[in-house]
Design an enzyme around this catalytic site. Sequence first.
Site, PDB file in Angstrom:
ATOM      1  N   CYS A   1       0.818  -1.220   0.000  1.00  0.00           N
ATOM      2  CA  CYS A   1       0.000   0.000   0.000  1.00  0.00           C
ATOM      3  C   CYS A   1       0.847   1.264   0.000  1.00  0.00           C
ATOM      4  O   CYS A   1       1.940   1.295   0.552  1.00  0.00           O
ATOM      5  CB  CYS A   1      -0.878   0.022   1.236  1.00  0.00           C
TER       6      CYS A   1
ATOM      7  N   ARG B   1       5.527  -0.349  -5.901  1.00  0.00           N
ATOM      8  CA  ARG B   1       5.414  -1.105  -4.660  1.00  0.00           C
ATOM      9  C   ARG B   1       4.424  -2.259  -4.771  1.00  0.00           C
ATOM     10  O   ARG B   1       4.379  -3.124  -3.912  1.00  0.00           O
ATOM     11  CB  ARG B   1       4.966  -0.186  -3.528  1.00  0.00           C
TER      12      ARG B   1
ATOM     13  N   TRP C   1      -3.012  -2.856  -1.477  1.00  0.00           N
ATOM     14  CA  TRP C   1      -2.597  -4.241  -1.741  1.00  0.00           C
ATOM     15  C   TRP C   1      -3.348  -5.061  -0.698  1.00  0.00           C
ATOM     16  O   TRP C   1      -3.087  -4.949   0.493  1.00  0.00           O
ATOM     17  CB  TRP C   1      -1.081  -4.352  -1.567  1.00  0.00           C
TER      18      TRP C   1
ATOM     19  N   ASN D   1      -2.187   2.582   5.765  1.00  0.00           N
ATOM     20  CA  ASN D   1      -1.260   1.472   5.523  1.00  0.00           C
ATOM     21  C   ASN D   1      -1.072   0.746   6.847  1.00  0.00           C
ATOM     22  O   ASN D   1      -0.927   1.396   7.879  1.00  0.00           O
ATOM     23  CB  ASN D   1       0.119   1.984   5.076  1.00  0.00           C
ATOM     24  N   GLY D   2      -1.001  -0.569   6.813  1.00  0.00           N
ATOM     25  CA  GLY D   2      -0.799  -1.328   8.054  1.00  0.00           C
ATOM     26  C   GLY D   2      -1.989  -2.234   8.321  1.00  0.00           C
ATOM     27  O   GLY D   2      -2.830  -2.446   7.443  1.00  0.00           O
TER      28      GLY D   2
ATOM     29  N   GLU E   1      19.113 -17.520  -5.043  1.00  0.00           N
ATOM     30  CA  GLU E   1      18.695 -16.228  -5.582  1.00  0.00           C
ATOM     31  C   GLU E   1      18.293 -16.354  -7.064  1.00  0.00           C
ATOM     32  O   GLU E   1      17.293 -15.785  -7.500  1.00  0.00           O
ATOM     33  CB  GLU E   1      19.839 -15.211  -5.390  1.00  0.00           C
TER      34      GLU E   1
ATOM     35  N   LYS F   1      14.604 -15.480  -8.601  1.00  0.00           N
ATOM     36  CA  LYS F   1      14.380 -14.465  -9.645  1.00  0.00           C
ATOM     37  C   LYS F   1      13.465 -15.001 -10.742  1.00  0.00           C
ATOM     38  O   LYS F   1      12.512 -14.343 -11.131  1.00  0.00           O
ATOM     39  CB  LYS F   1      15.701 -14.019 -10.302  1.00  0.00           C
TER      40      LYS F   1
ATOM     41  N   GLU G   1       9.823 -15.523  -9.497  1.00  0.00           N
ATOM     42  CA  GLU G   1       8.961 -14.369  -9.227  1.00  0.00           C
ATOM     43  C   GLU G   1       8.600 -13.575 -10.464  1.00  0.00           C
ATOM     44  O   GLU G   1       7.518 -13.010 -10.525  1.00  0.00           O
ATOM     45  CB  GLU G   1       9.538 -13.472  -8.127  1.00  0.00           C
TER      46      GLU G   1
ATOM     47  N   HIS H   1      21.058 -36.752  -2.599  1.00  0.00           N
ATOM     48  CA  HIS H   1      20.266 -37.176  -1.441  1.00  0.00           C
ATOM     49  C   HIS H   1      18.768 -37.061  -1.693  1.00  0.00           C
ATOM     50  O   HIS H   1      17.981 -37.013  -0.748  1.00  0.00           O
ATOM     51  CB  HIS H   1      20.678 -36.377  -0.202  1.00  0.00           C
TER      52      HIS H   1
ATOM     53  N   LYS I   1       6.568  -4.587  -3.657  1.00  0.00           N
ATOM     54  CA  LYS I   1       7.974  -4.227  -3.504  1.00  0.00           C
ATOM     55  C   LYS I   1       8.388  -4.179  -2.051  1.00  0.00           C
ATOM     56  O   LYS I   1       9.447  -4.621  -1.674  1.00  0.00           O
ATOM     57  CB  LYS I   1       8.221  -2.869  -4.178  1.00  0.00           C
TER      58      LYS I   1
END
Length: 607
Positions: free
Chosen positions: A2, A30, A79, A105-106, A480, A484, A487, A503, A602
């Site tokens: 948000c 974001r 969001w 927001n929150g 990583e 990438k 996502e 294994h 974000k």
Amino acid sequence: MCGIVGYISKGNDERSVNIGIEALKRLEYRGYDSAGLAFWDRSGGIICQKAVGRISNLENKIGQNGFSPADPVILHTRWATHGNVCEANAHPHSDCTRDIFVAHNGIIENYPALKEQLIGEGHVFSSGTDTEVIAHLIEKCFEGNLEEAVRKSLGCLVGTYGLAVISGRDPNKIVAARLSSPLLVGLAEDYFLLASDPSAVIAHTRKVVYLDDGEIAVIGRSNFTIIREKKAEEIEWADGQHEKEGFPHYMLKEVMEQPESIEQTLKGRLIPEAGNAKLGGLDSVEQRLRQIDKVYIVGCGTARHAGLLGEYMFEEYAGISTRTDAASEFRYRKTLLDKNTALLAISQSGETADTLAAIRDARSRGALTMGITNVVGSTQARETDAGVYTRCGPEIGVASTKAFTSQVAALALFTLFLGRQRQMPLETGRRIVRELLRMPEMVEQTLQCDRQIKELAEKYRGFENFFYLGRKYNYPIAREGALKIKEIAYVHSEGSWGGELKHGELALISEDFPSICIVPKDSVYEKMVSNIEEIKARGGPVIAVTSEGNQEIESLADDVVYIPDTIEFLTPILSVIPLQLFAYHFAVLCGCDIDKPRNLAKSVTVE
Ligand code: F6R
């Protein structure tokens, strides 16, 4: 996640909505699913408009209605957390009289009980959100003065908030409040801009005041008051850094920026003669750091992968026992913290709720808290005892790239600093400094693989599964690389240790399941080669990322990408680049929305 924007000027400004929308668009990166605004209209009341999807949908809606906007105005990108994605749940939310509007927001944790009580008192709700209770509480507490009503209402809330409130009954102000969700006020010549993120105000002013937890700001037409007097700070980022500058996507721009961003992280912080790092942000805790015998590194997603590298670095070069945890897990396990323990939080935004919760937990148990973050003035920067800024400039693409390599460079600086305080020989320190000074140039050289990587993305287009494998310093890079492509291209991928393959994971290998193996000429090179043999023996295609000049790998792997040769613990800064580019080109071929991948935000400001 948000975003909040607010605008109020000296005199009713007809540009108010346009300025507000432009600032809100700077928060699009974001991640959000709906948007809305409430503004004072010259017809003499507050108008609220909302739309699902992009901000442009909201703009179209406003354009069709022939309003006469003035200010104040508050705007929000949502969001979804509580309540599905629909217009009714988009912010701002209002009270029963539709005269008080709140953007939030929150999360309000006690909203079910508050809602039940307010309904019992006759309030009528029109959304499924937690936020709406705030508007009704303010309505209940209102006795002619908005800030007083907000102040009383906040006393009833349990949870987190960054709030912007306006009311037609007290129309010459915006009231803002903060608890664990960032807010700042930009001070422009003839107006004030309230925002949850400096990106929104940067085109208007560099002078900002960050609100602290528990503070309420009353932003009037020509002055603003805040409970505690605060000094204006300068935002360091240049405005141009928010533009794509000819690149098709922010992600690609940010990948390509890495020579400069890493240079910025290192600039002025290396002392070649002393083989050491100079980190002003650690000055105040230098003595205490000498006593530290255990470090917990915490972060989320990409920042956690940087942390995993820090674990290898600190143990090998500084001899400090180190463990990396997902910040979301940290405070739920029985961690053994005392005054000789340091918690090092890593976060690009400095606003990730899980990471902040870990910091607060560690601090309450007596540990030294430190941070690596990018955003100056962020909550993390203000709540840790000491820290280092990555200084890599704003990262807009949701997939983190340049922030990651700058975090790793900052960890290398930390390693030098801690190592030289302890057992690291001068010559080792000098060698690390020499290699770090070469790093921007080596990154530049690595980026030249872009065309080859694009061809590889075309060759492997259509594959639906990928393994990413590495060992020691390149194990976090395997994680990583897998994250990438997951996502931004929505492709199934697994990042693992080369040694773990036999294994269990080997069962997945087939000609339809390629592996990207990170195999520089380092201390585990031979071991990784054996892992590649295991894959080839089962028909799995292999792309190898290896050190320049190591042609022997060509007889084993199907495709080989070369990176410059450097000391082992710095190879990750280079080896991650082909993986970032592979994810990027693969996602472009899949037609994905690179800078705004589905379901992601974000800055994740909820736990
Ligand atoms: C991945 C990504 C996320 C973030 C994570 C932490 O590309 O961007 O995994 O790394 O949400 O965010 P920060 O670093 O802001 O704490």
